[in-house]
Design a protein around this motif. Structure first.
Motif, PDB file in Angstrom:
ATOM      1  N   PRO A 204      10.781   7.033   5.171  1.00 52.13           N
ATOM      2  CA  PRO A 204      10.025   8.167   5.725  1.00 52.13           C
ATOM      3  C   PRO A 204       8.681   7.760   6.339  1.00 52.13           C
ATOM      4  N   ARG A 205       8.072   6.684   5.840  1.00 56.49           N
ATOM      5  CA  ARG A 205       6.762   6.272   6.353  1.00 56.49           C
ATOM      6  C   ARG A 205       6.863   5.287   7.519  1.00 56.49           C
TER       7      ARG A 205
ATOM      8  N   LYS B 275       0.883  -1.161   0.000  1.00 56.14           N
ATOM      9  CA  LYS B 275       0.000   0.000   0.000  1.00 56.14           C
ATOM     10  C   LYS B 275       0.922   1.213   0.000  1.00 56.14           C
ATOM     11  N   ASN B 276       0.983   1.896  -1.146  1.00 54.00           N
ATOM     12  CA  ASN B 276       1.980   2.944  -1.325  1.00 54.00           C
ATOM     13  C   ASN B 276       2.021   4.022  -0.264  1.00 54.00           C
ATOM     14  N   SER B 277       0.889   4.347   0.340  1.00 52.04           N
ATOM     15  CA  SER B 277       0.896   5.418   1.325  1.00 52.04           C
ATOM     16  C   SER B 277       0.773   4.910   2.754  1.00 52.04           C
ATOM     17  N   ALA B 278       0.671   3.604   2.914  1.00 53.38           N
ATOM     18  CA  ALA B 278       0.498   3.049   4.259  1.00 53.38           C
ATOM     19  C   ALA B 278       1.764   3.222   5.085  1.00 53.38           C
ATOM     20  N   PRO B 279       1.587   3.518   6.377  1.00 54.19           N
ATOM     21  CA  PRO B 279       2.750   3.552   7.268  1.00 54.19           C
ATOM     22  C   PRO B 279       3.402   2.166   7.303  1.00 54.19           C
ATOM     23  N   ILE B 280       4.679   2.139   7.649  1.00 57.65           N
ATOM     24  CA  ILE B 280       5.445   0.897   7.634  1.00 57.65           C
ATOM     25  C   ILE B 280       5.937   0.543   9.033  1.00 57.65           C
ATOM     26  N   ILE B 281       5.757  -0.723   9.403  1.00 59.74           N
ATOM     27  CA  ILE B 281       6.350  -1.242  10.635  1.00 59.74           C
ATOM     28  C   ILE B 281       7.575  -2.033  10.204  1.00 59.74           C
ATOM     29  N   ILE B 282       8.729  -1.696  10.769  1.00 57.28           N
ATOM     30  CA  ILE B 282       9.955  -2.427  10.455  1.00 57.28           C
ATOM     31  C   ILE B 282      10.228  -3.403  11.592  1.00 57.28           C
ATOM     32  N   ALA B 283      10.270  -4.685  11.261  1.00 61.69           N
ATOM     33  CA  ALA B 283      10.586  -5.718  12.246  1.00 61.69           C
ATOM     34  C   ALA B 283      11.990  -6.225  11.944  1.00 61.69           C
TER      35      ALA B 283
ATOM     36  N   GLY C 131      17.875   5.978  20.030  1.00 57.03           N
ATOM     37  CA  GLY C 131      16.881   6.835  20.679  1.00 57.03           C
ATOM     38  C   GLY C 131      16.883   8.273  20.206  1.00 57.03           C
ATOM     39  N   ASN C 132      18.072   8.858  20.053  1.00 53.41           N
ATOM     40  CA  ASN C 132      18.119  10.265  19.642  1.00 53.41           C
ATOM     41  C   ASN C 132      18.353  10.424  18.142  1.00 53.41           C
ATOM     42  N   LYS C 133      18.431   9.307  17.412  1.00 50.82           N
ATOM     43  CA  LYS C 133      18.675   9.387  15.968  1.00 50.82           C
ATOM     44  C   LYS C 133      17.428   9.123  15.124  1.00 50.82           C
ATOM     45  N   ILE C 134      16.468   8.432  15.714  1.00 50.63           N
ATOM     46  CA  ILE C 134      15.241   8.151  14.965  1.00 50.63           C
ATOM     47  C   ILE C 134      14.045   8.692  15.731  1.00 50.63           C
ATOM     48  N   LYS C 135      12.982   8.943  15.008  1.00 56.21           N
ATOM     49  CA  LYS C 135      11.808   9.550  15.635  1.00 56.21           C
ATOM     50  C   LYS C 135      10.580   8.658  15.490  1.00 56.21           C
TER      51      LYS C 135
END
Length: 156
Positions: A105-106, A3-11, A133-137
């Protein structure tokens, strides 16, 4: 199927010690939220790989790695009904996790597994959380290996 605009969970998974609880949690969460799931596997490059002939060994190792990941995604698709994306990176684990999140970005969440017996976890996880922790949001979920399927289902 992405899904092109769906947020992504990275496992982030370790194929040598498949972080099955963390991966299951990420799958259930992605399915429930209608997010895309991306499985990140990082192959650490050892200094031995710099020797002559190692490129062939590294390529074979990567092919084997990708075959295992394909088996894993087919299993997830069959059991949970979603088809994850796969990202294989080579390098130092923490650096590559940070890069993957920054290059996505997503990305809405990062999921890591915690095994009960791996001694490396005791030093890796605190350092990892501190370093990223301080490098990713994005929120980081650390999923212990000893959680039941029932608990994971309720959790998401």
């Amino acid at each position: 199927e992405t899904k092109n605009s769906a947020p992504i969970i990275i496992a982030c998974v370790d194929i040598t010690n498949t972080s099955s609880r963390a991966l299951r949690y990420a799958c259930l969460k992605a399915r429930k939220m209608n997010f895309t799931l991306r499985i990140l596997a990082v192959m650490e490059v050892s200094h031995k790989n710099l020797m002559f002939g190692s490129r062939v060994i590294a390529q074979d190792k990567r092919k084997e790695f990708e075959k295992d990941l394909k088996k894993l995604t087919d299993e997830i698709n069959h059991n949970i009904g979603i088809m994850p994306e796969i990202s294989v990176r080579e390098g130092e684990i923490m650096t590559e996790i940070i890069r993957e999140v920054k290059d996505t970005p997503r990305c809405a969440m990062l999921v890591l597994g915690k095994s009960q017996n791996a001694l490396s976890d005791n030093s890796l996880l605190p350092k990892l959380v501190q370093k990223i922790g301080n490098k990713i949001k994005v929120p980081v979920a650390v999923v212990p290996e000893n959680l039941s399927d029932e608990f994971l289902e309720k959790l998401v």
